[in-house]
Design a protein around this motif. Structure first.
Motif, short mmCIF file in Angstrom:
data_model
loop_
_atom_site.label_atom_id
_atom_site.label_comp_id
_atom_site.label_asym_id
_atom_site.label_seq_id
_atom_site.Cartn_x
_atom_site.Cartn_y
_atom_site.Cartn_z
N ASN A 21 3.30 2.95 -12.43
CA ASN A 21 2.50 2.01 -11.63
C ASN A 21 3.29 0.72 -11.43
N PHE A 45 2.21 8.74 -2.90
CA PHE A 45 2.78 8.52 -4.23
C PHE A 45 1.76 8.82 -5.34
N ASP A 46 0.76 9.64 -5.01
CA ASP A 46 -0.33 9.86 -5.98
C ASP A 46 0.15 10.60 -7.24
N SER A 64 3.82 13.68 -3.68
CA SER A 64 2.45 14.02 -3.27
C SER A 64 2.43 15.37 -2.57
N SER A 80 0.87 -1.18 0.00
CA SER A 80 0.00 0.00 0.00
C SER A 80 0.90 1.22 0.00
N LEU A 81 0.80 2.04 -1.05
CA LEU A 81 1.69 3.20 -1.21
C LEU A 81 0.95 4.48 -0.83
N THR A 106 -0.62 -0.67 -4.56
CA THR A 106 -1.80 0.18 -4.73
C THR A 106 -1.55 1.54 -4.11
N LYS A 107 -1.74 2.61 -4.91
CA LYS A 107 -1.61 3.97 -4.37
C LYS A 107 -2.89 4.31 -3.62
#
Length: 300
Positions: free
Chosen positions: A42, A36-37, A80, A32-33, A47-48
């Protein structure tokens, strides 16, 4: 060495964290990132998400940036604009076995980890990480010496202070480039090692005398050693590079007053070679995570 079935939250950080993400996805960890949006790339299996979307009750490990947090618990992130904080509430949602990793710590993190009673690992305290990191640190120091002097390293007189994990690599590297390197240390075994390396040793209490003819002074000792009285004995053209963690071991105020260029340069690996620095962290982290996983499976 696979990390299948392990759920890791990577929260914030810079380009070094991309190597960590790359390595852990290769090892089949679920990531789970957070923070990093704005990252265009990818990663499969990663998952961002925003921090309030993470199910922390399912997280086996949390990876913070190299610098951890600031003193208010805020996490820096390059990818971000989200304001991210790591708090007691967040950590108390994690399972008891959850391990938190960062590069270095501070009073906020130390206090927080005591309160929540989670295992906390500072990667930069480890000998292996520090020794690997000393390589890009030495290369970055060479870069700085070249940028800020008008003479060659070859034949120049360089004093390195401290023969720790960084000092040893720096001294050896500059000697290999043909500099006349002398190394100041306190411990008698360090003075013996300096001699064995073919370099000139001197006890640190002689520092004022030893700086009278140097071109460059490279400090690796994280206490005040390059004092005003030491700086006052240096030639006017001397360059000081301080590699010790903030605030360094140099009287920068006096150096400026005297017109001697003094540069504080902690964190060189991340500046000079973020890819290599990230790989160093990723390799050690993957071993530690695998060890945690097998230990837990053994108990299950």
């Amino acid at each position: 060495m696979m990390l299948t079935g392990m759920h890791v939250a990577i929260i914030g950080g810079d380009a070094r964290q991309l190597e960590v993400i790359r390595k852990l996805t290769e090892l089949d960890a679920k990531l789970s990132l957070v923070g990093f949006d704005q990252l265009a790339h990818n990663f499969t299996g990663a998952t961002k998400m925003y921090i309030d979307e993470v199910d922390f009750s399912d997280i086996d490990a949390i990876i913070l940036p190299v610098h951890g947090t600031n003193l208010e618990g805020k996490i820096d992130t390059v990818f971000s604009n989200e304001q991210i904080f790591i708090t007691e509430d967040v950590l108390l949602k994690t399972p008891k076995h959850c391990v938190v990793y960062s590069g270095i710590s501070n009073s906020y993190l130390d206090e927080l980890m005591k309160k929540v009673n989670r295992k906390y690992v500072q990667l930069f305290e480890r000998d292996d990480v520090a020794i690997y990191n000393s390589i890009p640190t030495a290369e970055g120091t060479i870069m700085m010496v070249i940028q800020h002097t008008d003479f060659t390293i070859h034949g120049s007189r360089i004093a390195v202070l401290g023969l720790g994990r960084v000092g040893m690599t720096v001294a050896r590297t500059f000697a290999a480039l043909g500099a006349k390197v002398k190394v100041g240390a306190r411990r008698s075994e360090h003075l013996a090692r300096i001699t064995e390396m073919g370099l000139e040793p001197f006890p640190l209490h002689d520092l004022e005398k030893e700086v009278r003819d140097i071109d460059v002074c490279i400090n690796t000792i994280p206490t005040m050693v390059v004092t005003a009285s030491v700086i006052s004995k240096m030639p006017a053209h001397t360059l000081i590079i301080d590699l010790a963690s903030k605030p360094g071991g140099t009287d920068f105020r006096y150096a400026e007053k005297r017109g001697i260029k003094a540069l504080l340069a902690p964190g060189l690996p991340g500046v000079v070679a973020p890819k290599t620095a990230g790989q160093i962290i990723a390799n050690v982290l993957s071993q530690l995570l695998f060890h945690d996983l097998t230990k837990r499976k053994g108990k299950a």
